[in-house]
Each structure stands twice: as C-alpha cells, then as structure tokens.
Design a protein around this motif. Sequence first.
Motif, mmCIF file in Angstrom:
data_model
loop_
_atom_site.group_PDB
_atom_site.id
_atom_site.type_symbol
_atom_site.label_atom_id
_atom_site.label_comp_id
_atom_site.label_asym_id
_atom_site.label_seq_id
_atom_site.Cartn_x
_atom_site.Cartn_y
_atom_site.Cartn_z
ATOM 1 N N SER A 73 -9.162 -54.085 -13.866
ATOM 2 C CA SER A 73 -7.812 -53.836 -14.358
ATOM 3 C C SER A 73 -7.703 -54.187 -15.839
ATOM 4 O O SER A 73 -7.114 -53.445 -16.630
ATOM 5 N N ALA A 74 -8.313 -55.312 -16.217
ATOM 6 C CA ALA A 74 -8.230 -55.758 -17.607
ATOM 7 C C ALA A 74 -8.973 -54.818 -18.545
ATOM 8 O O ALA A 74 -8.463 -54.434 -19.603
ATOM 9 N N VAL A 75 -10.172 -54.412 -18.182
ATOM 10 C CA VAL A 75 -10.975 -53.596 -19.094
ATOM 11 C C VAL A 75 -10.632 -52.115 -18.995
ATOM 12 O O VAL A 75 -10.849 -51.358 -19.939
ATOM 13 N N GLY A 76 -10.099 -51.681 -17.858
ATOM 14 C CA GLY A 76 -9.799 -50.268 -17.681
ATOM 15 C C GLY A 76 -8.372 -49.895 -17.992
ATOM 16 O O GLY A 76 -8.047 -48.705 -18.088
ATOM 17 N N GLY A 77 -7.489 -50.898 -18.124
ATOM 18 C CA GLY A 77 -6.097 -50.604 -18.452
ATOM 19 C C GLY A 77 -5.299 -50.035 -17.307
ATOM 20 O O GLY A 77 -4.286 -49.364 -17.537
ATOM 21 N N LEU A 78 -5.712 -50.304 -16.083
ATOM 22 C CA LEU A 78 -4.993 -49.820 -14.909
ATOM 23 C C LEU A 78 -4.399 -51.003 -14.154
ATOM 24 O O LEU A 78 -4.995 -52.079 -14.110
ATOM 25 N N PRO A 79 -3.231 -50.823 -13.528
ATOM 26 C CA PRO A 79 -2.657 -51.909 -12.726
ATOM 27 C C PRO A 79 -3.594 -52.295 -11.582
ATOM 28 O O PRO A 79 -4.281 -51.426 -11.019
ATOM 29 N N PRO A 80 -3.639 -53.568 -11.212
ATOM 30 C CA PRO A 80 -4.520 -54.004 -10.122
ATOM 31 C C PRO A 80 -4.277 -53.253 -8.818
ATOM 32 O O PRO A 80 -5.222 -52.971 -8.076
ATOM 33 N N GLU A 81 -3.007 -52.908 -8.532
ATOM 34 C CA GLU A 81 -2.717 -52.230 -7.273
ATOM 35 C C GLU A 81 -3.319 -50.826 -7.229
ATOM 36 O O GLU A 81 -3.661 -50.316 -6.165
ATOM 37 N N VAL A 82 -3.458 -50.187 -8.388
ATOM 38 C CA VAL A 82 -4.101 -48.875 -8.437
ATOM 39 C C VAL A 82 -5.583 -48.992 -8.081
ATOM 40 O O VAL A 82 -6.131 -48.187 -7.322
ATOM 41 N N ILE A 83 -6.228 -50.015 -8.616
ATOM 42 C CA ILE A 83 -7.645 -50.215 -8.337
ATOM 43 C C ILE A 83 -7.845 -50.645 -6.887
ATOM 44 O O ILE A 83 -8.759 -50.172 -6.200
ATOM 45 N N SER A 84 -6.989 -51.511 -6.386
ATOM 46 C CA SER A 84 -7.101 -51.936 -4.988
ATOM 47 C C SER A 84 -6.947 -50.757 -4.039
ATOM 48 O O SER A 84 -7.577 -50.710 -2.976
ATOM 49 N N ALA A 85 -6.099 -49.795 -4.411
ATOM 50 C CA ALA A 85 -5.879 -48.624 -3.557
ATOM 51 C C ALA A 85 -7.099 -47.725 -3.490
ATOM 52 O O ALA A 85 -7.177 -46.856 -2.616
ATOM 53 N N MET A 86 -8.065 -47.926 -4.374
ATOM 54 C CA MET A 86 -9.277 -47.109 -4.375
ATOM 55 C C MET A 86 -10.332 -47.658 -3.414
ATOM 56 O O MET A 86 -11.388 -47.056 -3.261
ATOM 57 N N ARG A 87 -10.048 -48.800 -2.804
ATOM 58 C CA ARG A 87 -11.034 -49.376 -1.895
ATOM 59 C C ARG A 87 -11.218 -48.442 -0.695
ATOM 60 O O ARG A 87 -10.370 -47.615 -0.403
ATOM 61 N N PHE A 88 -12.316 -48.636 -0.011
ATOM 62 C CA PHE A 88 -12.661 -47.752 1.102
ATOM 63 C C PHE A 88 -12.532 -48.488 2.419
ATOM 64 O O PHE A 88 -13.079 -49.564 2.601
ATOM 65 N N GLN A 89 -11.787 -47.909 3.341
ATOM 66 C CA GLN A 89 -11.670 -48.433 4.687
ATOM 67 C C GLN A 89 -11.894 -47.285 5.668
ATOM 68 O O GLN A 89 -11.365 -46.200 5.482
ATOM 69 N N ASP A 90 -12.675 -47.546 6.690
ATOM 70 C CA ASP A 90 -12.986 -46.531 7.693
ATOM 71 C C ASP A 90 -12.495 -47.034 9.047
ATOM 72 O O ASP A 90 -13.227 -47.714 9.747
ATOM 73 N N PRO A 91 -11.249 -46.709 9.429
ATOM 74 C CA PRO A 91 -10.730 -47.208 10.715
ATOM 75 C C PRO A 91 -11.544 -46.736 11.909
ATOM 76 O O PRO A 91 -11.567 -47.381 12.944
ATOM 77 N N GLY A 92 -12.215 -45.607 11.778
ATOM 78 C CA GLY A 92 -12.976 -45.088 12.906
ATOM 79 C C GLY A 92 -14.270 -45.831 13.148
ATOM 80 O O GLY A 92 -14.797 -45.805 14.245
ATOM 81 N N GLU A 93 -14.770 -46.497 12.133
ATOM 82 C CA GLU A 93 -16.033 -47.200 12.287
ATOM 83 C C GLU A 93 -16.125 -48.276 11.201
ATOM 84 O O GLU A 93 -16.718 -48.060 10.137
ATOM 85 N N PRO A 94 -15.509 -49.430 11.414
ATOM 86 C CA PRO A 94 -15.527 -50.489 10.403
ATOM 87 C C PRO A 94 -16.955 -50.840 10.006
ATOM 88 O O PRO A 94 -17.860 -50.869 10.834
ATOM 89 N N GLY A 95 -17.134 -51.105 8.718
ATOM 90 C CA GLY A 95 -18.465 -51.433 8.241
ATOM 91 C C GLY A 95 -19.387 -50.237 8.131
ATOM 92 O O GLY A 95 -20.603 -50.374 8.103
ATOM 93 N N SER A 96 -18.809 -49.041 8.040
ATOM 94 C CA SER A 96 -19.617 -47.830 7.988
ATOM 95 C C SER A 96 -20.576 -47.854 6.806
ATOM 96 O O SER A 96 -20.236 -48.298 5.720
ATOM 97 N N ARG A 97 -21.789 -47.329 7.047
ATOM 98 C CA ARG A 97 -22.785 -47.243 5.993
ATOM 99 C C ARG A 97 -22.984 -45.801 5.546
ATOM 100 O O ARG A 97 -23.991 -45.456 4.938
ATOM 101 N N ALA A 98 -21.992 -44.951 5.846
ATOM 102 C CA ALA A 98 -22.148 -43.530 5.560
ATOM 103 C C ALA A 98 -22.445 -43.288 4.083
ATOM 104 O O ALA A 98 -23.341 -42.508 3.731
ATOM 105 N N PHE A 99 -21.696 -43.956 3.199
ATOM 106 C CA PHE A 99 -21.892 -43.693 1.781
ATOM 107 C C PHE A 99 -23.041 -44.501 1.199
ATOM 108 O O PHE A 99 -23.651 -44.109 0.222
ATOM 109 N N ARG A 100 -23.351 -45.632 1.804
ATOM 110 C CA ARG A 100 -24.479 -46.404 1.286
ATOM 111 C C ARG A 100 -25.799 -45.672 1.514
ATOM 112 O O ARG A 100 -26.747 -45.823 0.759
ATOM 113 N N GLU A 101 -25.855 -44.888 2.585
ATOM 114 C CA GLU A 101 -27.109 -44.228 2.928
ATOM 115 C C GLU A 101 -27.199 -42.803 2.377
ATOM 116 O O GLU A 101 -28.252 -42.183 2.459
#
Length: 376
Positions: A73-101
């Motif tokens: 937020s500090a270096v990018g000039g975006l509000p913290p809530e905007v960055i937090s909203a970019m986090r990834f959650q997968d309700p269908g399969e918590p802890g999914s490794r789809a993007f890591r792999e």
Amino acid sequence: MALSPWPAGMARRLPVPLWPSQDEALWSWLLRLSCFYDMPVNGFLEWIGLEAGSGKAAAFYDEPSDQLVTRLSAVGGLPPEVISAMRFQDPGEPGSRAFREGHRYCLHCLKQDRDRGRHDALRRSWGLSRATFCYIHRSPLIDHCPTCSTSGSAFVYDDGMIRLACRACRTVVETSRIPDDETLFARSLTIPQDEDASSITCQLLRAIRAYEEVLLAALFEDIAPTSPFPPTATLFKTALIYANYSLSSVPLWNTTLARLPYFKAALRNHGLDARRTRHAFEMIVLTNGAAMPMLYPDFRSWTGKWERFQAFCNVGGLYHMANRFNRSMLRGYADDLDPVLAKELELAVTSQRLGLGWCGPLEPDRTEFERDCTEP
C-alpha cells in the motif's frame, strides 16, 4: 545500475506505478511488478522494504500478511483494503495449489486486454481449483504451453509490454489466432483413431462445461442444482465431499478402472486435464450413473468395462471401499444426505461389518444382497 533497497521504515513510492487489473490476483500483480523491475519476486519484496524471508512466494498465494499489505500500500499508492481484496480464497477447496502448480488463463480474456492496450494479468477467477472454463467466455482455460507442453507460465517484458509466457521455453502466449473450444478441450482427451473425434469432443465438452456450471453455482452461490443431481445445494456439497474422499481412497488406480474412456489424465494432480477427468467421475457418482448418457452416448471404446465401472461408481460402493472412513463416521454423516444416498451409505456400512463385499444397485443379485444385509 542496480537499485538500492529501501529502508524498512521509509514509505517511498515505486518509481513507475503499475496498477492492478480488474479481478487480478495479488500474486499476479507481484509477479508483474517483479518482471517490470527485472527482479526475482523475493528480491523485489526485499527491495521494497520487507524483511528477508517474510515475503516468500507461498506467503502471497493464499492469505497475504498484514506486513505485506501495508508495505505494498505504501509503495504502490493504493489503499490497504484494495490490496487485501486481491487475495485469493478458494471456498471449494481451501489450500488449493492450482496456481502454484501451473497458472491458468483464458486466451480470449488475454486477447481483450491486449486489444485494449493493457498488460497481461492473471485473474483470481482462473485460480479456482474447480474452474476449468472461463466464466465469461465459457471457453476452456489453458495451463500448458502449446509449444513445449510445459505446465506453468511466467511474465516477460516483450516490446514494451508485460506478457504471459511459458516458464520453460519463454514463448509468449499467442492470441492472434485462437483455436476453437473443441480444439482446446481435445487436449484433455485421447480418442482412438477409428472413432469420430469431433462428435465425441463436442459431447464431452458440453457435458463437462454444464457440470462445472452446476458445481460452481452450488459451491459458491448455494444455488440448488437441477436433476439428476442431489436436489439442494447442501446435499450436493455433502455428497461431493464423500465422493471425493472416496475417489482419493479407493486403491484401484492400477487396474483397468484407472482412467475414464477418452480422458487421458490421472486424478491425483491439480492440472486442468485431471480436473476435467475428476468432473466426469463426479458426474457419474453424484447421479448414481444417470449422467452416463450425457458423457458417453456411444460405448465402443468401453467394451467389457461398462457394468464393472457402473458398479464401481455407485456412491455406496465408493463409501464402502473407502476403508479409512470408520462406521461411526459414516453413520454420523447420514443425517445430512438425501434419503437415497443415506440408504446406500447404510448398506455400505452394514456390508462392511458383515463382510459381504459390495453389490451396486445395477447388479443382478442386488435383491439378495439387500436381503443379506437386513437379516441377523
């Protein structure tokens, strides 16, 4: 000249801002920033002031730390809530490794971004472990390089723009000529040369896409599925949990039942091919075989395995073969099940206790099996 690291307490802005795209995942934005500033991602995070080791790749694929959000937020000039909203959650399969792999992407979405003069970016919706199609274009997602077949991608700087490329051969993803959906989907299949590949591909494409839409609606929006699936979202999700536990537990993958007809992938990885194979399994299991005609109107490639496979995919049979479920656990789940599934589950528990083996509802001696289960 190398860029000097910023002191941890100093809130300087990035020399050139690179704003997130709509629905972009946090990891995608970080990878693009690292590419833009020509650094490894961990080196970039340390450069903007994070302590060494605090921003490892795994830390931003799931839930970003408060420290990471605050610093970005500090270096990018975006509000913290905007960055937090970019986090990834997968309700269908918590802890999914789809993007890591292996990063998934829609060619049509990438083309739209490029036509509008935008950098490439990875959407959060593509990272859902259950998503194998783009929900906007209904087109199959991609996770393998068409040039070298390697899974996974990386960002590269190409002619002044950040582009998605193969992580191995560095070939930039091509969007000027996008294959049709049947061609993209056919990469998940192995169809014998003497069979009509076009009609089989179209049939399987339609069936898997329709199932995925039902699946995601039930998992994420609690929308009740239509027949022939369990009639409420709760029952659908409950049955899905049981079916997937069983599919992971049944020790039959070294037999002729290891693969579904036409699908080439095994079920034990997180690639798109394996996900589509699992979707076909689930369709059959959750409908107790009623979805078979949707997937396989012609069984020429399946001679000799049909009856055995139907018995195997009976939900009760799967539960019975999942030996790691003990009887008390299974009985505890029965209250949440559709009555038909609950009956199959109880039969599985009883047959396991009496050592009767398993007999699916389509087998000819089913009546005798039910009688044996009810007698003292």
